[in-house]
Scaffold this motif. Sequence first.
Motif, PDB file in Angstrom:
ATOM      1  N   UNK A  32       0.774  -1.076   0.162  1.00 10.46           N
ATOM      2  CA  UNK A  32       0.026   0.158   0.058  1.00 10.46           C
ATOM      3  C   UNK A  32       0.274   1.323  -0.705  1.00 10.46           C
ATOM      4  N   UNK A  33       1.908   1.256   1.214  1.00  9.36           N
ATOM      5  CA  UNK A  33       2.952   2.142   0.747  1.00  9.36           C
ATOM      6  C   UNK A  33       3.507   2.761  -0.991  1.00  9.36           C
ATOM      7  N   UNK A  34       3.821   1.839  -0.947  1.00 10.15           N
ATOM      8  CA  UNK A  34       4.884   1.198  -2.156  1.00 10.15           C
ATOM      9  C   UNK A  34       3.810   2.150  -3.467  1.00 10.15           C
ATOM     10  N   UNK A  35       2.281   1.948  -3.217  1.00  8.74           N
ATOM     11  CA  UNK A  35       1.811   2.872  -3.686  1.00  8.74           C
ATOM     12  C   UNK A  35       1.111   4.383  -3.935  1.00  8.74           C
ATOM     13  N   UNK A  36       1.156   5.033  -2.968  1.00 13.90           N
ATOM     14  CA  UNK A  36       1.326   5.880  -2.225  1.00 13.90           C
ATOM     15  C   UNK A  36       2.652   6.718  -2.330  1.00 13.90           C
ATOM     16  N   UNK A  37       3.849   5.825  -2.250  1.00 11.56           N
ATOM     17  CA  UNK A  37       4.579   6.483  -3.066  1.00 11.56           C
ATOM     18  C   UNK A  37       5.139   6.668  -4.197  1.00 11.56           C
ATOM     19  N   UNK A  38       4.772   6.075  -4.686  1.00 14.32           N
ATOM     20  CA  UNK A  38       4.768   5.973  -6.210  1.00 14.32           C
ATOM     21  C   UNK A  38       3.629   7.177  -7.039  1.00 14.32           C
ATOM     22  N   UNK A  39       2.788   7.608  -6.220  1.00 18.68           N
ATOM     23  CA  UNK A  39       1.881   8.505  -6.352  1.00 18.68           C
ATOM     24  C   UNK A  39       3.309   9.787  -5.781  1.00 18.68           C
ATOM     25  N   UNK A  40       3.648   9.930  -5.075  1.00 16.64           N
ATOM     26  CA  UNK A  40       4.453  10.859  -4.199  1.00 16.64           C
ATOM     27  C   UNK A  40       5.201  11.906  -5.639  1.00 16.64           C
ATOM     28  N   UNK A  41       6.111  10.354  -6.184  1.00 15.00           N
ATOM     29  CA  UNK A  41       7.305  10.258  -7.071  1.00 15.00           C
ATOM     30  C   UNK A  41       6.152  11.090  -8.350  1.00 15.00           C
ATOM     31  N   UNK A  42       5.039  10.767  -8.312  1.00 15.76           N
ATOM     32  CA  UNK A  42       4.206  11.518  -9.607  1.00 15.76           C
ATOM     33  C   UNK A  42       4.512  13.023  -9.230  1.00 15.76           C
ATOM     34  N   UNK A  43       4.037  13.532  -7.840  1.00 20.53           N
ATOM     35  CA  UNK A  43       3.836  14.305  -7.736  1.00 20.53           C
ATOM     36  C   UNK A  43       4.941  15.197  -8.093  1.00 20.53           C
ATOM     37  N   UNK A  44       6.608  15.203  -7.280  1.00 27.32           N
ATOM     38  CA  UNK A  44       7.127  15.815  -7.370  1.00 27.32           C
ATOM     39  C   UNK A  44       8.412  15.772  -8.364  1.00 27.32           C
ATOM     40  N   UNK A  45       7.695  15.539  -9.184  1.00 26.40           N
ATOM     41  CA  UNK A  45       8.016  14.918 -10.557  1.00 26.40           C
ATOM     42  C   UNK A  45       6.617  16.175 -11.266  1.00 26.40           C
ATOM     43  N   UNK A  46       5.761  16.556 -11.229  1.00 29.72           N
ATOM     44  CA  UNK A  46       5.153  16.970 -11.563  1.00 29.72           C
ATOM     45  C   UNK A  46       5.169  18.776 -11.486  1.00 29.72           C
ATOM     46  N   UNK A  47       6.274  18.716 -10.212  1.00 30.07           N
ATOM     47  CA  UNK A  47       6.414  20.332  -9.490  1.00 30.07           C
ATOM     48  C   UNK A  47       5.127  20.757  -8.373  1.00 30.07           C
ATOM     49  N   UNK A  48       4.287  19.604  -7.741  1.00 34.34           N
ATOM     50  CA  UNK A  48       3.342  20.110  -6.718  1.00 34.34           C
ATOM     51  C   UNK A  48       4.405  20.604  -5.444  1.00 34.34           C
ATOM     52  N   UNK A  49       4.131  21.678  -4.869  1.00 32.74           N
ATOM     53  CA  UNK A  49       4.611  23.056  -4.568  1.00 32.74           C
ATOM     54  C   UNK A  49       5.137  22.388  -3.353  1.00 32.74           C
ATOM     55  N   UNK A  50       4.141  21.525  -2.532  1.00 31.92           N
ATOM     56  CA  UNK A  50       4.849  21.237  -1.140  1.00 31.92           C
ATOM     57  C   UNK A  50       5.625  20.150  -1.417  1.00 31.92           C
ATOM     58  N   UNK A  51       5.498  19.133  -2.270  1.00 29.89           N
ATOM     59  CA  UNK A  51       6.460  17.957  -2.406  1.00 29.89           C
ATOM     60  C   UNK A  51       7.665  18.919  -2.805  1.00 29.89           C
ATOM     61  N   UNK A  52       7.513  19.880  -3.069  1.00 24.45           N
ATOM     62  CA  UNK A  52       8.998  20.450  -4.247  1.00 24.45           C
ATOM     63  C   UNK A  52       9.394  20.828  -2.773  1.00 24.45           C
ATOM     64  N   UNK A  53       8.830  21.426  -1.918  1.00 16.27           N
ATOM     65  CA  UNK A  53       9.333  22.173  -0.674  1.00 16.27           C
ATOM     66  C   UNK A  53      10.014  21.671  -0.240  1.00 16.27           C
ATOM     67  N   UNK A  54       9.920  20.329   0.185  1.00 19.90           N
ATOM     68  CA  UNK A  54       9.905  19.110   0.841  1.00 19.90           C
ATOM     69  C   UNK A  54      11.279  17.965   0.699  1.00 19.90           C
ATOM     70  N   UNK A  55      11.560  18.462  -0.919  1.00 15.57           N
ATOM     71  CA  UNK A  55      12.520  17.704  -1.337  1.00 15.57           C
ATOM     72  C   UNK A  55      13.814  18.824  -1.647  1.00 15.57           C
ATOM     73  N   UNK A  56      13.028  20.270  -1.588  1.00 17.24           N
ATOM     74  CA  UNK A  56      13.986  21.348  -1.515  1.00 17.24           C
ATOM     75  C   UNK A  56      15.412  21.425   0.405  1.00 17.24           C
ATOM     76  N   UNK A  57      14.195  21.395   0.657  1.00 12.98           N
ATOM     77  CA  UNK A  57      14.827  21.560   2.985  1.00 12.98           C
ATOM     78  C   UNK A  57      15.859  19.955   2.777  1.00 12.98           C
ATOM     79  N   UNK A  58      15.467  18.734   2.195  1.00 13.12           N
ATOM     80  CA  UNK A  58      16.419  18.043   2.523  1.00 13.12           C
ATOM     81  C   UNK A  58      17.394  17.739   1.271  1.00 13.12           C
ATOM     82  N   UNK A  59      17.098  18.717   0.636  1.00 16.33           N
ATOM     83  CA  UNK A  59      18.675  19.182  -0.460  1.00 16.33           C
ATOM     84  C   UNK A  59      19.719  19.645   0.435  1.00 16.33           C
TER      85      UNK A  59
END
Length: 590
Positions: free
Chosen positions: A224-251
């Motif tokens: 189930x998590x795997x599916x949600x993680x794959x969704x998350x990947x799509x969001x990040x690649x699609x430029x979802x602002x919340x996910x992008x902001x999270x990625x930037x903080x990790x970087x």
Amino acid sequence: QSSGVRQRSVKAELAVLFQEALHKAFPGLDVQAEVTQTNQPKFGDYQCNNAMGLFSKLKGKEGAPKNPRTVAEAIVANLPSSPAIAEKPSLAGPGFINVRLGLPWLSKRIVHMLQHGAGCWAPVTPYKRAVVDFSSPNVAKQMHVGHLRSTIIGYTIAATLEFCNIDVLRINHTGDWGTQFGMLIQHIAETREGGLGSDALDEDVVELEVLYKASKGHFDEDPEFKLRAQQAVKKLQGGDPEFLAAWERICAASRRAFDSVYERLGVKITERGESFYNPLLPGLVQEMVDLGIAEESDGAKVIWVEGIKAPFMIQKRDGGYGYDTTDLAAIRHRLQDERGDWLIYVVDSGQGQHFEQVFGAARKAGILPQDKKQGPRVEFVGFGLVMGEDGKRIKTRSGASVKLVELLDEARERCRVTIKERRGDDISEEELEASACAMGYGAVKYSDLKNHRTTNYRFSFDDMLDLRGNTAVYMLYAHARIASIIRKVGKDPASLFHTAELRLEHPAEVTLAMHIARFPEAVELVLDELAPNRLTEYVYDLAEKFSGFYTECKVAGSEYEDSRLLLCEATAVIMRQTFKLLGITPLDRL
Ligand code: ARG
């Protein structure tokens, strides 16, 4: 450096003379003069090796020479007279021509270098702009010793190119993009208080690495998590602002850790991670398809490179892009946008095949010319593993890979103790800290660089901090000793550059001077082979030859004091120039 000031290497000067002799003795023959350093100083300092090859070339033709020695004699007879050559060259073996350098000429070169600085000896190359890809750690993971090697070797290569007046762009190709970040962010969002607003995103790399491993476990075990993680990947690649902001903080968190290592090591590098090329990838893949060089394979798009069985995957089955695509985009960007005419990749030897594919695919795509001898110089500079004292791949007791920062800390602390022992209260806390850093980090760098880069080397604090071995510590002492000899004479050497004569009489003076003048030849070897150990070998010999000179020749208070002071200063200048290329900070007192 203006061209009037610049001097060719001794070897190149002699090659010009021999080239002229070849033209005169054998007109119409297109041969390049071959001049090398001799390894038998008894017979000469340099030798010309053309006679044997020319003899074979002429054999059977009309009026062909009797034997290689007659060829050698003809070359010598046509050699223009020059102050660079002391006496009539002698012949040895089948037809080697041995040359002794003119000592007044040698002495003038060294004084010229003192007057104009070591830069006047920088080799001239045909390259204008180099792009050096090195260090390149991965976000949300610690830098490991492999990245340390890449950083140290890349530093020296970049510095050497820059010394040769090539404009150098240092690129940190960090692993900052990919499906793993979607998974990591989703894991943090689900398991940490505050979700995507969690402080966990700002954790240092050590914590991030733990989280990263946990997220991977989560992904593998929970469908189930795997599916949600794959969704998350799509969001990040699609430029979802919340996910992008999270990625930037990790970087940003990883960047802080990397930067602190770079600061300690004195490394300046432009971060241009994988994410930089992301917008270029869809267009690039389309072009490869249009050109007809990308093929479908199992639903993925791949380029086949001759001689390599593995596919070069430019688009995965799920439509995603990976390491291969990014490197194809990067090589094009470096050639076409950055206008690099020399591309260098300092990456562990395990990635050799990947780069053969990158270069091969670029040739197929017309990004690089088909003919390898044409166009920009493109090189993979691989390096071996770092082994622990036990000869196995370096690991901590728990089996985790060794933390880079801990290696640097330990080297510095050990040096602090040694320096404190010698200097006692005669050193301020500030100077002690600076000296311990210079010596400790210098030792780590030197012990890495002194091995040919492709060998696996054993990491040992005891060896690298040995006062008498081929170590940075020994080199730094040698330099401090020269500085103290100069201080003892009590004259500013610069005040003698235009007035005093450098007189080379004692054999130990000649040996040292000859080696000083060979510095440009050591740099040329680094340019040819991209092997920094050529510089450590050079500087080690320099220290040894200086020590030979100093044992035999009195400096302070001698009747040749001024001349010998110049020789001390020339040694120190070249030693510091080499340190600079090696990333070692010289010390005047130890
Ligand atoms: N991040 C990669 C690693 O840690 C190294 C990247 C090297 N550079 C490149 N252009 N692929 O293995």
